[in-house]
Design a protein around this motif. Structure first.
Motif, short mmCIF file in Angstrom:
data_model
loop_
_atom_site.label_atom_id
_atom_site.label_comp_id
_atom_site.label_asym_id
_atom_site.label_seq_id
_atom_site.Cartn_x
_atom_site.Cartn_y
_atom_site.Cartn_z
N GLU A 1 -44.08 -6.49 -33.06
CA GLU A 1 -45.09 -6.74 -32.35
C GLU A 1 -45.28 -8.05 -31.67
OE1 GLU A 1 -48.94 -4.67 -34.89
OE2 GLU A 1 -48.49 -6.84 -35.15
N ARG A 2 -44.76 -9.07 -32.12
CA ARG A 2 -44.75 -10.46 -31.39
C ARG A 2 -44.02 -10.44 -30.32
NH1 ARG A 2 -47.82 -14.91 -33.90
NH2 ARG A 2 -47.36 -16.58 -32.48
N LEU A 3 -42.62 -9.93 -30.72
CA LEU A 3 -41.54 -9.98 -29.69
C LEU A 3 -41.93 -9.07 -28.53
CD1 LEU A 3 -38.43 -9.86 -31.94
CD2 LEU A 3 -39.08 -11.73 -30.46
N LYS A 4 -42.52 -8.02 -28.77
CA LYS A 4 -42.90 -7.09 -27.52
C LYS A 4 -43.95 -7.72 -26.85
CE LYS A 4 -44.69 -2.94 -27.55
NZ LYS A 4 -45.40 -1.48 -28.09
N ALA A 5 -45.02 -8.55 -27.55
CA ALA A 5 -46.01 -9.15 -26.52
C ALA A 5 -45.50 -10.23 -25.95
CB ALA A 5 -47.06 -9.77 -27.53
N LEU A 6 -44.32 -10.94 -26.29
CA LEU A 6 -43.68 -11.93 -25.63
C LEU A 6 -42.45 -11.67 -24.47
CD1 LEU A 6 -42.73 -14.19 -28.76
CD2 LEU A 6 -44.39 -14.97 -27.00
N ALA A 7 -42.15 -10.47 -24.59
CA ALA A 7 -41.28 -9.93 -23.64
C ALA A 7 -41.36 -9.93 -22.41
CB ALA A 7 -41.05 -8.43 -23.82
N PRO A 8 -40.44 -10.32 -21.52
CA PRO A 8 -40.38 -10.70 -19.95
C PRO A 8 -40.67 -9.40 -19.03
CG PRO A 8 -38.14 -10.78 -20.63
CD PRO A 8 -38.95 -10.74 -21.94
N ALA A 9 -40.73 -8.19 -19.86
CA ALA A 9 -40.55 -6.89 -19.03
C ALA A 9 -41.21 -5.91 -19.94
CB ALA A 9 -39.43 -6.41 -18.40
N PRO A 10 -42.13 -4.92 -19.69
CA PRO A 10 -42.79 -4.01 -20.69
C PRO A 10 -41.57 -3.51 -21.44
CG PRO A 10 -43.44 -3.40 -18.32
CD PRO A 10 -42.19 -4.42 -18.38
N MET A 11 -41.80 -3.52 -22.96
CA MET A 11 -40.91 -3.14 -23.68
C MET A 11 -41.66 -2.23 -24.86
SD MET A 11 -37.90 -4.03 -23.31
CE MET A 11 -37.12 -5.16 -22.03
N SER A 12 -40.71 -1.35 -25.24
CA SER A 12 -41.54 -0.27 -26.25
C SER A 12 -41.37 -0.44 -27.91
CB SER A 12 -40.84 1.17 -25.91
OG SER A 12 -41.48 2.04 -26.78
N LYS A 13 -40.02 -0.88 -28.02
CA LYS A 13 -39.55 -0.91 -29.67
C LYS A 13 -38.71 -2.29 -29.78
CE LYS A 13 -41.96 2.74 -30.79
NZ LYS A 13 -42.74 2.92 -29.53
N VAL A 14 -38.74 -2.46 -30.98
CA VAL A 14 -37.73 -3.62 -31.54
C VAL A 14 -36.94 -3.25 -32.67
CG1 VAL A 14 -37.61 -5.92 -32.01
CG2 VAL A 14 -39.36 -5.18 -30.83
N PHE A 15 -35.47 -3.23 -32.49
CA PHE A 15 -34.53 -2.77 -33.51
C PHE A 15 -34.10 -4.35 -33.95
CE2 PHE A 15 -30.52 -1.69 -35.14
CZ PHE A 15 -30.64 -0.42 -35.85
#
Ligand SMILES: Cc1ncc(COP(=O)(O)O)c(C=O)c1O
Length: 457
Positions: free
Chosen positions: A99-113
């Motif tokens: 969740e945190r990485l998604k919120a910090l991402a420099p472009a819209p991202m959907s999921k983290v692996f």
């Protein structure tokens, strides 16, 4: 074998096969055995102090001996030291970090692996891109373009992405469907009199020619580090990435940002993508995600990429990829705590405050007789040593000038990394102004001694 080797060094020689080491030479010189660290410093078994001028391997952003990270690991190990994330299992730390990485991402991202290393992450990305294009019914669209001197890891596919001969020679790499385009190093590869702007335009045109020659329907993705790290700290021209991205969009080629070094404040923004204006479809990060305390890497994917992978998994019955330790609870707990500490301690703001001092310290060597180019951004820097400043003539690699300089630095209590003849600097992000001055004072002695040694032939 050297007479001065300690018992631990002798045991190391007898039992330990080292990565990225001349193994024959290692048997002669042995290792420097480090036993502990605090802040920006590490100490060897004889108690000698070194400034870690490369944060280990571009890792320990919050410095050594950070008890808050130790506590985060301890608490998680007591609660749930291990669990996997296969087959619909999860745990609070992986969820919170994603969740945190998604919120910090420099472009819209959907999921983290999650993976354990940058190499595994980049291998995983290639597989995801292939899987995605198969799901979209584009089985031909599989080639990945990387850049000469780019560094993306050492597993078979990621080493193929890496654009350095040392990672291909005698390993029978690169594998098929991996292509390499130009390195955006103006100092080395610009034509005489060519401006940075014109150089960037030429490289974008060259990329487009490659894509068209291969057939855009066969090219899936382009991967780049915002600033090349292990290839020699190569800072791109300002307009390079916008021009490159225009070409990628035109030909429907995904952009993968390898933020393994640049991520988490290194360039003065949270992401190198922000510093150099990249809007990636896929982002890979690692190293400073746990301040190097535990192995962890993360891949962030856009909704479009995720949709392809989801469709593939539906077709196959499962996404047939993952690691035993994907999203290990202790690693993700330390990752989460690292990102919290970055915010609590305003680490990115601190980098912005001290970076001018660091860049001035670095550029103070620009006129040194041995230095061809001083370059960097944020708390990342490189000094390229040359045999002749006027002609930019490099040293004969057999002279090992960069290695000699790094060894002299070590003798003066500073650990830096020679990448052929570019000396890399990437200190822990917590370094303060006085420590920056001390780092360059120690380095100055090493550089002068290297010059004297070169003069002696
Ligand atoms: C930009 C970049 N990508 C990928 C990697 C590979 O990471 P690892 O060594 O964790 O496999 C590195 C390692 O230095 C790196 O600098």
């Amino acid at each position: 074998m050297s007479e001065t080797l300690t018992p631990a060094a002798k045991r190391d020689i007898a039992a330990h096969l080292h990565p990225y080491t001349n193994l024959a030479r290692h048997e002669e010189v042995g290792p420097l055995v480090l036993t502990h660290g605090k802040g920006i410093y590490v100490y060897d078994e004889q108690g000698r102090e070194y400034i870690e001028g490369l944060a280990g391997l571009w890792c320990t952003s919050l410095g050594f001996g950070e008890d808050a990270l130790v506590q985060a690991a301890l608490e998680q190990m007591q609660r749930l030291p291990y669990y996997h994330t296969f087959a619909h299992k999860s745990h609070p730390m992986a969820i919170a970090l994603a969740e945190r990485l998604k919120a910090l991402a420099p472009a819209p991202m959907s999921k983290v692996f999650f993976t354990n290393s940058g190499s595994e992450a980049n291998d995983t990305v290639i597989k995801m891109v292939w899987y995605h294009n198969n799901a979209l019914g584009r089985p031909e669209k599989k080639k990945i373009i990387s850049r000469r001197r780019g560094y993306h890891g050492v597993t078979i596919a990621s080493a193929s992405l890496t654009g350095l001969p040392i990672n291909h020679n005698d390993f029978d790499l690169p594998i098929a469907r991996i292509l390499h385009t130009d390195c955006p190093h103006h100092y080395r590869f610009a034509e005489p009199g060519e401006s940075e702007e014109d150089f960037a335009t030429r490289l974008a045109a060259s990329l487009e020619r490659l894509i068209v020659a291969e057939g855009p329907e066969t090219v899936a993705a382009f991967i780049a580090e915002p600033v090349m790290g292990a290839g020699g700290v190569i800072v791109p021209p300002r307009t390079y990435f916008p021009k490159i991205q225009a070409v990628l969009r035109k030909h429907d080629v995904l952009l993968i940002a390898d933020e393994v070094i640049c991520g988490f404040g290194r360039t003065g923004n949270y992401w190198g993508c922000e510093t150099y204006d990249l809007q990636p479809d896929i982002l890979v990060c690692s190293k400073a995600i746990t301040s190097g305390y535990l192995p962890l890497a993360a891949i962030l994917v856009s909704e479009a990429v995720y949709a392809g992978v989801r469709e593939g998994s539906r077709r196959q019955g499962t996404f047939g990829h993952g690691f035993t330790q994907s999203g290990n609870p202790t690693c993700t707990a330390v990752g989460l705590r690292t990102l919290e500490l970055m915010e609590e301690r305003r680490i990115v703001e601190h980098v912005r405050e001290v970076a001018p001092r660091f860049q001035e310290g670095l550029r103070a060597f620009a006129e040194h007789p041995l230095v061809g180019e001083a370059r960097g951004v944020g708390l990342l820097g490189g000094l390229e040593l040359v045999a002749d400043r006027a002609s930019k003539q490099p040293f004969d690699p057999a002279q090992r000038v960069g290695m000699y300089c790094a060894e002299r630095a070590q003798a003066h209590g500073l650990i830096v990394r020679p990448m052929v003849d570019t000396i890399g600097f990437c200190p822990p992000l917590i370094i303060d102004a006085a420590q920056i001055d001390e780092l360059f004072a120690r380095f100055g002695q090493a550089l002068d001694e290297t010059q004297a040694w070169v003069r002696q032939g």
